[in-house]
Design a protein around this motif. Structure first.
Motif, PDB file in Angstrom:
ATOM      1  N   UNK A  83       0.684  -1.091   0.192  1.00 59.29           N
ATOM      2  CA  UNK A  83      -0.080  -0.011  -0.130  1.00 59.29           C
ATOM      3  C   UNK A  83       1.015   1.169  -0.034  1.00 59.29           C
ATOM      4  N   UNK A  84       0.836   2.136  -1.057  1.00 62.95           N
ATOM      5  CA  UNK A  84       1.929   3.189  -1.070  1.00 62.95           C
ATOM      6  C   UNK A  84       1.453   4.114  -0.134  1.00 62.95           C
ATOM      7  N   UNK A  85       2.632   4.771   0.631  1.00 63.44           N
ATOM      8  CA  UNK A  85       2.655   5.974   1.314  1.00 63.44           C
ATOM      9  C   UNK A  85       3.621   7.052   1.033  1.00 63.44           C
ATOM     10  N   UNK A  86       3.792   8.115   1.463  1.00 65.52           N
ATOM     11  CA  UNK A  86       4.684   9.164   1.159  1.00 65.52           C
ATOM     12  C   UNK A  86       6.014   8.817   1.946  1.00 65.52           C
ATOM     13  N   UNK A  87       5.951   8.528   3.178  1.00 69.13           N
ATOM     14  CA  UNK A  87       7.361   8.088   3.780  1.00 69.13           C
ATOM     15  C   UNK A  87       7.148   7.010   4.896  1.00 69.13           C
ATOM     16  N   UNK A  88       8.273   6.168   4.805  1.00 68.88           N
ATOM     17  CA  UNK A  88       8.047   4.891   5.621  1.00 68.88           C
ATOM     18  C   UNK A  88       8.845   5.515   6.971  1.00 68.88           C
ATOM     19  N   UNK A  89       8.385   4.700   7.860  1.00 60.20           N
ATOM     20  CA  UNK A  89       8.968   5.114   9.552  1.00 60.20           C
ATOM     21  C   UNK A  89      10.410   4.714   9.209  1.00 60.20           C
ATOM     22  N   UNK A  90      11.123   5.413  10.028  1.00 63.48           N
ATOM     23  CA  UNK A  90      12.592   5.236  10.497  1.00 63.48           C
ATOM     24  C   UNK A  90      13.111   4.877  11.650  1.00 63.48           C
ATOM     25  N   UNK A  91      13.926   3.881  11.982  1.00 64.95           N
ATOM     26  CA  UNK A  91      14.505   3.824  13.263  1.00 64.95           C
ATOM     27  C   UNK A  91      15.977   3.952  13.204  1.00 64.95           C
ATOM     28  N   UNK A  92      16.353   4.870  14.463  1.00 65.93           N
ATOM     29  CA  UNK A  92      18.041   5.312  14.423  1.00 65.93           C
ATOM     30  C   UNK A  92      18.284   4.759  15.780  1.00 65.93           C
ATOM     31  N   UNK A  93      19.352   3.776  15.706  1.00 64.45           N
ATOM     32  CA  UNK A  93      19.862   3.561  16.835  1.00 64.45           C
ATOM     33  C   UNK A  93      21.373   3.790  16.934  1.00 64.45           C
ATOM     34  N   UNK A  94      21.680   4.007  18.063  1.00 67.12           N
ATOM     35  CA  UNK A  94      23.345   4.153  18.530  1.00 67.12           C
ATOM     36  C   UNK A  94      23.904   3.001  18.582  1.00 67.12           C
ATOM     37  N   UNK A  95      23.297   1.973  19.241  1.00 68.06           N
ATOM     38  CA  UNK A  95      23.779   0.477  18.952  1.00 68.06           C
ATOM     39  C   UNK A  95      22.531  -0.275  19.093  1.00 68.06           C
ATOM     40  N   UNK A  96      22.742  -1.578  19.390  1.00 66.56           N
ATOM     41  CA  UNK A  96      21.700  -2.579  18.938  1.00 66.56           C
ATOM     42  C   UNK A  96      20.738  -2.814  20.264  1.00 66.56           C
ATOM     43  N   UNK A  97      21.177  -2.197  21.460  1.00 66.21           N
ATOM     44  CA  UNK A  97      20.322  -2.187  22.720  1.00 66.21           C
ATOM     45  C   UNK A  97      19.839  -0.918  22.989  1.00 66.21           C
ATOM     46  N   UNK A  98      20.235   0.211  22.129  1.00 69.99           N
ATOM     47  CA  UNK A  98      19.542   1.661  22.471  1.00 69.99           C
ATOM     48  C   UNK A  98      18.186   1.772  22.062  1.00 69.99           C
ATOM     49  N   UNK A  99      17.644   2.410  22.805  1.00 68.36           N
ATOM     50  CA  UNK A  99      16.013   2.739  22.421  1.00 68.36           C
ATOM     51  C   UNK A  99      16.180   3.746  21.241  1.00 68.36           C
ATOM     52  N   UNK A 100      15.646   3.325  20.092  1.00 66.98           N
ATOM     53  CA  UNK A 100      15.697   3.967  18.718  1.00 66.98           C
ATOM     54  C   UNK A 100      14.983   5.336  18.835  1.00 66.98           C
ATOM     55  N   UNK A 101      15.638   6.240  18.116  1.00 67.45           N
ATOM     56  CA  UNK A 101      14.939   7.400  17.617  1.00 67.45           C
ATOM     57  C   UNK A 101      13.978   7.214  16.145  1.00 67.45           C
ATOM     58  N   UNK A 102      12.744   7.610  16.437  1.00 71.96           N
ATOM     59  CA  UNK A 102      11.644   6.911  15.485  1.00 71.96           C
ATOM     60  C   UNK A 102      11.474   8.314  14.699  1.00 71.96           C
ATOM     61  N   UNK A 103      11.341   8.194  13.321  1.00 72.94           N
ATOM     62  CA  UNK A 103      11.244   9.231  12.512  1.00 72.94           C
ATOM     63  C   UNK A 103       9.875   8.732  11.346  1.00 72.94           C
ATOM     64  N   UNK A 104       9.368   9.846  10.994  1.00 70.79           N
ATOM     65  CA  UNK A 104       8.139   9.635   9.958  1.00 70.79           C
ATOM     66  C   UNK A 104       6.932   9.007  10.665  1.00 70.79           C
ATOM     67  N   UNK A 105       6.655   8.829  11.873  1.00 73.99           N
ATOM     68  CA  UNK A 105       5.654   8.225  12.383  1.00 73.99           C
ATOM     69  C   UNK A 105       4.369   9.324  12.596  1.00 73.99           C
ATOM     70  N   UNK A 106       4.376  10.554  12.122  1.00 71.51           N
ATOM     71  CA  UNK A 106       3.431  11.580  12.516  1.00 71.51           C
ATOM     72  C   UNK A 106       2.136  11.422  11.921  1.00 71.51           C
ATOM     73  N   UNK A 107       2.127  10.515  10.541  1.00 73.87           N
ATOM     74  CA  UNK A 107       0.932  10.250   9.803  1.00 73.87           C
ATOM     75  C   UNK A 107       0.551   8.787  10.211  1.00 73.87           C
ATOM     76  N   UNK A 108      -1.009   8.774  10.417  1.00 75.01           N
ATOM     77  CA  UNK A 108      -1.415   7.383  10.565  1.00 75.01           C
ATOM     78  C   UNK A 108      -2.273   7.092   9.441  1.00 75.01           C
ATOM     79  N   UNK A 109      -2.222   5.995   8.745  1.00 75.83           N
ATOM     80  CA  UNK A 109      -2.877   5.675   7.545  1.00 75.83           C
ATOM     81  C   UNK A 109      -3.972   4.859   7.818  1.00 75.83           C
TER      82      UNK A 109
END
Length: 419
Positions: A83-109
């Motif tokens: 299902x096409x959307x404008x932008x996928x959500x992204x997860x940014x980790x400092x390392x594998x156990x870190x709590x990620x920073x989540x981007x692109x989650x503002x819009x609910x489809x």
């Protein structure tokens, strides 16, 4: 696979195919370096295809993710329903156990709607998935507020829940410390599930299929790539339970082995790989299984912001995995040499093992390591810039020297749980 007039907006899937429904996300990790498009459903589709399970991936995807998935699907042999959307959500980790920073989650489809014979459903950030299945495997993928499978109207004749300990306690309404067997029984009754799998870290996984309760072990690896390991476990459990028709305990044990392979290689296990794999399981001690929390001494310098950040990270991650941590910075602080040394040495005598942050070869840290080894205490020595000539005494005194942070944390936890 849209079809006019079909209930839920989708035609029933072929009996042979498994619908994997969930997130496709960007994943970026600083260390170890990782820049890929997977997400829970994207990774599960690849893992199941590697096991020759016929998979159809249902997900939201932007133009970049769609291009990656189209090529991957051709190469790996799974199907797509995107299902096409404008932008996928992204997860940014400092390392594998870190709590990620989540981007692109503002819009609910608008929710995905899938009616299929066999379904693997993951929780989503950017929308929802309403599924109707004969057999379904559900992983809520929620560290804070797991949602019951049927809360959005999803249905399944036979439902398997795959949960971590926190999700299981929350969904069942159980108090902290409730035995896993009791939690699983509550889930079967309250969630109308036929199977409950509760992942318990080094304790392995508990499986309740409504008639019996079994535990399968976790398996040892030399290194640990954490990101996506839970997705891989769900994928292999589903391939065995949904596609091959194995019982839940056998499916979970094979999934545990496949996840160990993934953690060690970042790759997806095939049938041939698993048949040749003879890795050893982790054997928690009776004391650990009985509830005793080992104490770990956290050795490391704390004279700069970078050093303090590292100490804080290690303390948080070790505590989150169930260990009691003595940290000289947090539990003693700065003081005179006489006061600090006596308190730290007393703590080493009382601890079960030592986790040492060794980059820089700080003299105080090396003294703590040497003192611990003189007392016979196990030591996990984490250093990313090892100089073999400077580590002869460490290696010769049987310290476990590890160059990857996440792997070092897990090695410490495994050593502690077996004491």
């Amino acid at each position: 696979m849209p079809a006019e007039g079909a209930p839920g907006g989708y035609a029933p899937g072929p009996d042979a195919d498994i619908a994997v429904v969930g997130g496709v996300y960007r994943e970026d990790c600083i260390r170890p370096s990782w820049h890929e498009i997977y997400g829970s459903a994207g990774r599960a589709a690849s893992a199941m295809a590697a096991m020759n399970a016929p998979v159809v991936l249902h997900a939201y995807a932007d133009a970049v993710a769609s291009g990656v998935l189209e090529q991957r699907a051709v190469f790996e042999g799974f199907k797509l329903s995107l299902t096409p959307i404008d932008q996928c959500v992204g997860f940014e980790y400092d390392h594998g156990l870190a709590t990620p920073r989540v981007t692109g989650a503002e819009q609910s489809h608008a929710p995905l709607h899938v009616r299929w014979s066999k379904v693997v459903r993951f929780g989503l950030i950017e929308g929802d998935a309403v599924v109707h299945a004969e057999k379904a495997v559900y992983d809520p993928q929620s560290p804070g507020n797991p949602v019951p499978f049927g809360a959005n109207g999803s249905t399944a004749t036979s439902l398997a829940l795959v949960l971590n300990a926190y999700e299981a306690m929350t969904l069942s309404g159980s108090a902290r410390g409730t035995p896993a067997r009791e939690v699983a029984r509550k889930l079967i009754e309250s969630q109308q599930a036929q199977v409950v799998v509760i992942k318990q870290g080094p304790r392995g996984a508990l499986i309740d299929d409504g008639t019996s309760v079994e535990t399968v072990p976790a398996y040892r690896t030399t290194t640990v790539w954490k990101i996506g390991s839970g997705d891989n476990f769900v994928a292999h459990f589903a391939a065995r339970w949904l596609h091959e028709g194995r019982n839940a305990a056998e499916a979970a044990d094979l999934a545990s082995k496949a996840t160990a392979y993934y953690c060690e290689s970042r790759g997806f296990a095939t049938q041939a790989v698993l048949q040749a794999d003879e890795r050893q399981s982790i054997h928690p001690s009776a004391q650990y299984l009985g509830g005793r929390l080992p104490t770990i001494y956290l050795a490391g310098p704390f004279f700069s912001l970078a050093q303090l950040w590292m100490v804080q990270q290690a303390r948080h991650d070790l505590r989150s995995m169930g260990l009691t941590v003595f940290s000289p910075y947090h539990d003693v602080g700065h003081g005179s040499a006489e006061d600090v040394a006596s308190l730290d040495m007393q703590a080493i005598r009382q601890c079960d093992l030592v986790f040492a942050i060794g980059d820089g070869m700080d003299s105080g840290t090396l003294f703590e390591v040497g003192y611990a080894r003189s007392l016979g205490k196990p030591v996990v020595f984490y250093s990313e810039s090892p100089e073999a000539s400077r580590q002869k005494m460490l290696a010769g005194s049987d310290c476990d020297i590890v160059s990857d942070y996440v792997s070092a944390i897990y090695r410490a936890v495994w050593a502690a749980c077996e004491l």
